[in-house]
Design a protein around this motif. Structure first.
Motif, PDB file in Angstrom:
ATOM      1  N   SER A 154      88.715 -17.188  15.017  1.00 12.39           N
ATOM      2  CA  SER A 154      89.064 -18.201  14.199  1.00 12.39           C
ATOM      3  C   SER A 154      89.244 -19.501  14.944  1.00 12.39           C
ATOM      4  N   GLN A 155      89.280 -20.575  14.108  1.00 12.04           N
ATOM      5  CA  GLN A 155      89.135 -21.946  14.771  1.00 12.04           C
ATOM      6  C   GLN A 155      90.393 -22.104  15.712  1.00 12.04           C
ATOM      7  N   GLN A 208      89.564 -23.952  24.364  1.00 10.63           N
ATOM      8  CA  GLN A 208      89.413 -25.414  24.799  1.00 10.63           C
ATOM      9  C   GLN A 208      90.475 -25.732  25.564  1.00 10.63           C
ATOM     10  N   ARG A 247      82.912 -13.755  14.871  1.00 10.06           N
ATOM     11  CA  ARG A 247      83.425 -15.182  15.054  1.00 10.06           C
ATOM     12  C   ARG A 247      84.790 -15.221  15.030  1.00 10.06           C
ATOM     13  N   GLU A 296      75.233 -18.578  19.905  1.00  8.34           N
ATOM     14  CA  GLU A 296      75.926 -19.570  19.637  1.00  8.34           C
ATOM     15  C   GLU A 296      76.927 -20.014  20.512  1.00  8.34           C
ATOM     16  N   ILE A 313      89.468 -20.706  18.900  1.00  9.38           N
ATOM     17  CA  ILE A 313      88.269 -21.519  19.653  1.00  9.38           C
ATOM     18  C   ILE A 313      89.294 -22.891  20.422  1.00  9.38           C
ATOM     19  N   LEU A 328      80.503 -21.504  21.016  1.00 10.07           N
ATOM     20  CA  LEU A 328      81.473 -21.864  20.346  1.00 10.07           C
ATOM     21  C   LEU A 328      82.446 -22.848  20.961  1.00 10.07           C
ATOM     22  N   PHE A 329      82.447 -22.915  22.318  1.00  9.74           N
ATOM     23  CA  PHE A 329      83.137 -23.881  22.960  1.00  9.74           C
ATOM     24  C   PHE A 329      82.361 -23.946  24.502  1.00  9.74           C
ATOM     25  N   ASP A 330      81.900 -24.899  24.931  1.00  7.50           N
ATOM     26  CA  ASP A 330      81.146 -25.061  26.320  1.00  7.50           C
ATOM     27  C   ASP A 330      81.894 -25.088  27.333  1.00  7.50           C
ATOM     28  N   MET A 352      83.047 -19.981  25.556  1.00  3.62           N
ATOM     29  CA  MET A 352      82.957 -18.920  24.395  1.00  3.62           C
ATOM     30  C   MET A 352      81.491 -19.010  23.635  1.00  3.62           C
ATOM     31  N   LEU A 353      81.129 -17.997  23.633  1.00  6.28           N
ATOM     32  CA  LEU A 353      79.971 -17.957  22.470  1.00  6.28           C
ATOM     33  C   LEU A 353      79.906 -16.359  21.546  1.00  6.28           C
ATOM     34  N   THR A 354      79.155 -16.736  20.606  1.00  7.97           N
ATOM     35  CA  THR A 354      78.952 -15.554  19.729  1.00  7.97           C
ATOM     36  C   THR A 354      77.599 -15.267  19.717  1.00  7.97           C
TER      37      THR A 354
END
Lengths: 120, 149
Positions: free
Chosen positions: A77-78, A85, A75, A13, A81, A15-17, A91-93
């Motif tokens: 923390s926000q 950004q 995963r 998934e 993430i 998390l940030f593209d 990032m992905l998990t």
């Protein structure tokens, strides 16, 4: 390979593209010990890790890490993430293990980054 | 190359895990804004990060991380007031660590910190006295083709 292809490969998934121009993963380094990442990598790399401490993104900033792949379902923390950004570090998990993640990426052309061993 | 002189100082608090590494990241960012090249900023960032984590993990009262920038070099100083290192030769050995388990959970304590500071420096010195504290000085030269080992 393209970062945008990695989630399919790893059943992960995002998390940030990645932004345009920051989308190619051709080398990687895998470690949970950020000490080793700091000491033993010798060029810009994608980081594969199961560590989600606040230090992971600061190490990534200092080393100009290209992208971060979190393994074993970890995963961050926000806050981490959001920080990624700001730095434009994608990032992905994935729920896959570090071993399987590395194997799949290697089979798709990703190679070890330039690095040294602890006794060098 | 930037000709400016600058002095940057950061206080590091003992055990402040959430902020660990933030001073070094800020320092690297400042160096890049000053026009320091990526390779030198990366080396300074690594030295600072290892020093900062040592202050956070081991120093009784935290300590100070300082960077002096001149046209010739970037001098990094890491200083605390204790507890000091009993055996510096042992502490400099790759893989030797006295880190607690909670440090390992953060991804630190591999016993590479001081070694990594030295590797990224053109000049490195460490002075430590048990009960008094530790002072580490590192220099990164700004001349081209002056890489560390």
């Amino acid at each position: 390979m393209k970062f945008s292809d990695v989630p399919i490969l790893l059943e992960g998934e995002i998390l940030f593209d990645a932004s345009a121009g920051n989308d190619v993963i051709d080398k990687a380094y895998a470690a949970d010990l950020l000490s080793d990442v700091l000491a033993l990598t010798e060029e810009r790399t994608t980081l594969i890790t199961g560590t989600i401490s606040p230090q992971v993104i600061r190490v990534a900033e200092i080393l100009n890490v290209i992208a971060i792949i979190f393994v074993r379902g970890k995963r961050p923390s926000q806050e981490i993430i959001d920080y990624a950004q700001r730095l434009d570090i994608p990032m992905l998990t994935t729920r896959k293990t570090m071993f399987e993640t590395c194997g799949l990426l290697y089979a798709n052309g990703v190679r070890p980054c330039k690095n040294r061993t602890a006794d060098e | 190359m930037s000709d400016m002189n600058a002095s940057l100082t950061y206080e590091v608090h003992a055990g402040d895990i959430e902020q660990g590494g933030s001073a070094s990241a800020a320092l690297k960012s400042e160096l890049r804004k000053m026009g320091i090249c990526e390779e030198q900023a990366r080396r300074v960032g690594i030295i600072a990060f290892e020093g900062e984590m040592n202050l956070l993990l081991y120093a009784t009262n935290g300590g100070t991380l300082k960077a002096e920038v001149t046209p010739e070099a970037i001098d990094i100083t890491v200083e605390d007031d204790g507890p000091g290192i009993d055996d510096i030769d042992l502490a400099m050995r790759p893989g030797y660590s006295t880190a607690p388990d909670w440090a390992l959970n953060l991804g630190f304590g591999a016993g590479m910190g001081l070694v990594n500071m030295k590797r990224n420096s053109n000049f490195f010195e460490i002075h430590s006295h048990t009960g008094k504290g530790t002072l580490i000085r590192c220099r990164v030269n700004r001349r081209k083709n002056d890489a560390a080992d």
